[in-house]
Design a protein around this motif. Sequence first.
Motif, PDB file in Angstrom:
ATOM      1  N   UNK A  99       0.851  -1.185   0.000  1.00  0.00           N
ATOM      2  CA  UNK A  99       0.000   0.000   0.000  1.00  0.00           C
ATOM      3  C   UNK A  99       0.892   1.242   0.000  1.00  0.00           C
ATOM      4  N   UNK A 100       0.889   1.955  -1.128  1.00  0.00           N
ATOM      5  CA  UNK A 100       1.706   3.164  -1.260  1.00  0.00           C
ATOM      6  C   UNK A 100       3.172   2.893  -0.880  1.00  0.00           C
ATOM      7  N   UNK A 101       3.716   1.852  -1.489  1.00  0.00           N
ATOM      8  CA  UNK A 101       5.120   1.442  -1.295  1.00  0.00           C
ATOM      9  C   UNK A 101       5.429   0.995   0.134  1.00  0.00           C
ATOM     10  N   UNK A 102       4.412   0.661   0.900  1.00  0.00           N
ATOM     11  CA  UNK A 102       4.596   0.073   2.218  1.00  0.00           C
ATOM     12  C   UNK A 102       4.233  -1.403   2.155  1.00  0.00           C
ATOM     13  N   UNK A 148       2.311  -7.308  10.238  1.00  0.00           N
ATOM     14  CA  UNK A 148       3.548  -6.576  10.458  1.00  0.00           C
ATOM     15  C   UNK A 148       3.837  -5.752   9.212  1.00  0.00           C
ATOM     16  N   UNK A 149       4.295  -4.531   9.405  1.00  0.00           N
ATOM     17  CA  UNK A 149       4.792  -3.742   8.280  1.00  0.00           C
ATOM     18  C   UNK A 149       6.296  -3.918   8.219  1.00  0.00           C
ATOM     19  N   UNK A 150       6.799  -4.379   7.089  1.00  0.00           N
ATOM     20  CA  UNK A 150       8.242  -4.550   6.911  1.00  0.00           C
ATOM     21  C   UNK A 150       8.854  -3.199   6.567  1.00  0.00           C
ATOM     22  N   UNK A 151       9.869  -2.827   7.323  1.00  0.00           N
ATOM     23  CA  UNK A 151      10.505  -1.522   7.137  1.00  0.00           C
ATOM     24  C   UNK A 151      11.847  -1.611   6.421  1.00  0.00           C
ATOM     25  N   UNK A 152      12.556  -2.733   6.578  1.00  0.00           N
ATOM     26  CA  UNK A 152      13.893  -2.879   5.996  1.00  0.00           C
ATOM     27  C   UNK A 152      14.113  -4.338   5.631  1.00  0.00           C
ATOM     28  N   UNK A 173      12.598  -0.811  -2.060  1.00  0.00           N
ATOM     29  CA  UNK A 173      12.435  -2.202  -2.514  1.00  0.00           C
ATOM     30  C   UNK A 173      11.227  -2.341  -3.440  1.00  0.00           C
ATOM     31  N   UNK A 174      10.108  -1.750  -3.065  1.00  0.00           N
ATOM     32  CA  UNK A 174       8.888  -1.906  -3.871  1.00  0.00           C
ATOM     33  C   UNK A 174       8.960  -1.151  -5.191  1.00  0.00           C
ATOM     34  N   UNK A 175       9.812  -0.148  -5.278  1.00  0.00           N
ATOM     35  CA  UNK A 175       9.984   0.560  -6.556  1.00  0.00           C
ATOM     36  C   UNK A 175      10.758  -0.291  -7.560  1.00  0.00           C
ATOM     37  N   UNK A 176      11.511  -1.288  -7.044  1.00  0.00           N
ATOM     38  CA  UNK A 176      12.291  -2.123  -7.951  1.00  0.00           C
ATOM     39  C   UNK A 176      11.818  -3.546  -8.063  1.00  0.00           C
TER      40      UNK A 176
END
Length: 320
Positions: A277-280, A290-294, A308-311
């Motif tokens: 959701x919006x690159x999250x 859980x939201x993955x941050x790294x 990461x999600x942009x690639x």
Amino acid sequence: MDKKDLKIVFFGTPEFAVASLDKLVEGGYNVAAVVTMPDKQAGRGHHMIQSDVKKYALEKGLRILQPERLKDETFVSQLKEINADLFIVIAFRMLPEVVWGMPRLGTFNLHASLLPKYRGAAPINWAVINGEKETGVTTFFLKHEIDTGDIIQQKKIDIAVTDNVGAIHDRLMELGAGMVIETVDDIINDSVTTIPQDALIDGGADTLPAPKIFKDTCHIDWNKGAESIYNLIRGLSPYPAAWSSFEKDGKEYSVKIFSTSLPMKCSGTKPGKVSVEKNRIFVDCADGKLEILSLQQSGKKRMDSDAFTRGFDLSEIYFK
């Protein structure tokens, strides 16, 4: 006895041990020799890698011993010739009695837990993985069974819910280095009062194990609760790092996960399901998200979720 007259042999290998060795050296204590692991080949170029303790000892011009076997007659003879008063062991291999029983004032170990809790090779990791609210460091005299000797000193620190194992490692490293000096001074002044670990166990103290961390230990089971997974990830970050895998377009991928948000409680989840959701990046667990941050794809560099999600398209996948 003056600290310069107390002859010490120091046993250690990783960075955690270097802080204590530095305190001894800079404090003017008589470190007669340093024992560390043999150099190892690593990488495609088979370069020889020196332990952190060896690198420090070389900088300070300390005598270095690197035995392959701790019962080797040559090594044991070298130790006897040094005729040390005290051995100090930090993050090293298990010593045979022919070694730890040698010095007249004994051999003590600095262990990164509040013994008798978390005996074993990875006490800092397991304290965080298990969601402990506090941990600490212990100095104790060695005996036959590993991590069971009489306690000399202990000090505690709090573990915040956002701390990872790297942060706790660094705090315990500095706390432990100071306590090593205090322990040596108490030995010099003949003011040591020890506590048998059995007495603490009989008094109700926990004895949770802290076994070595393997690759399977680091694999994330998304069928577990969000809090359990959150603690596993921070208990393995930044090293060796928790991991998961997924399939995309017929290809298998593996990712290391270094940090997540605090667990989010929700119902109707499908464990392992990934949503973006919006690159999250969000992942469903047994009882929440859980939201993955790294994270880091195998063979790539570590990234935040936005990069990461942009690639990489993570839509319609499940971690497994």
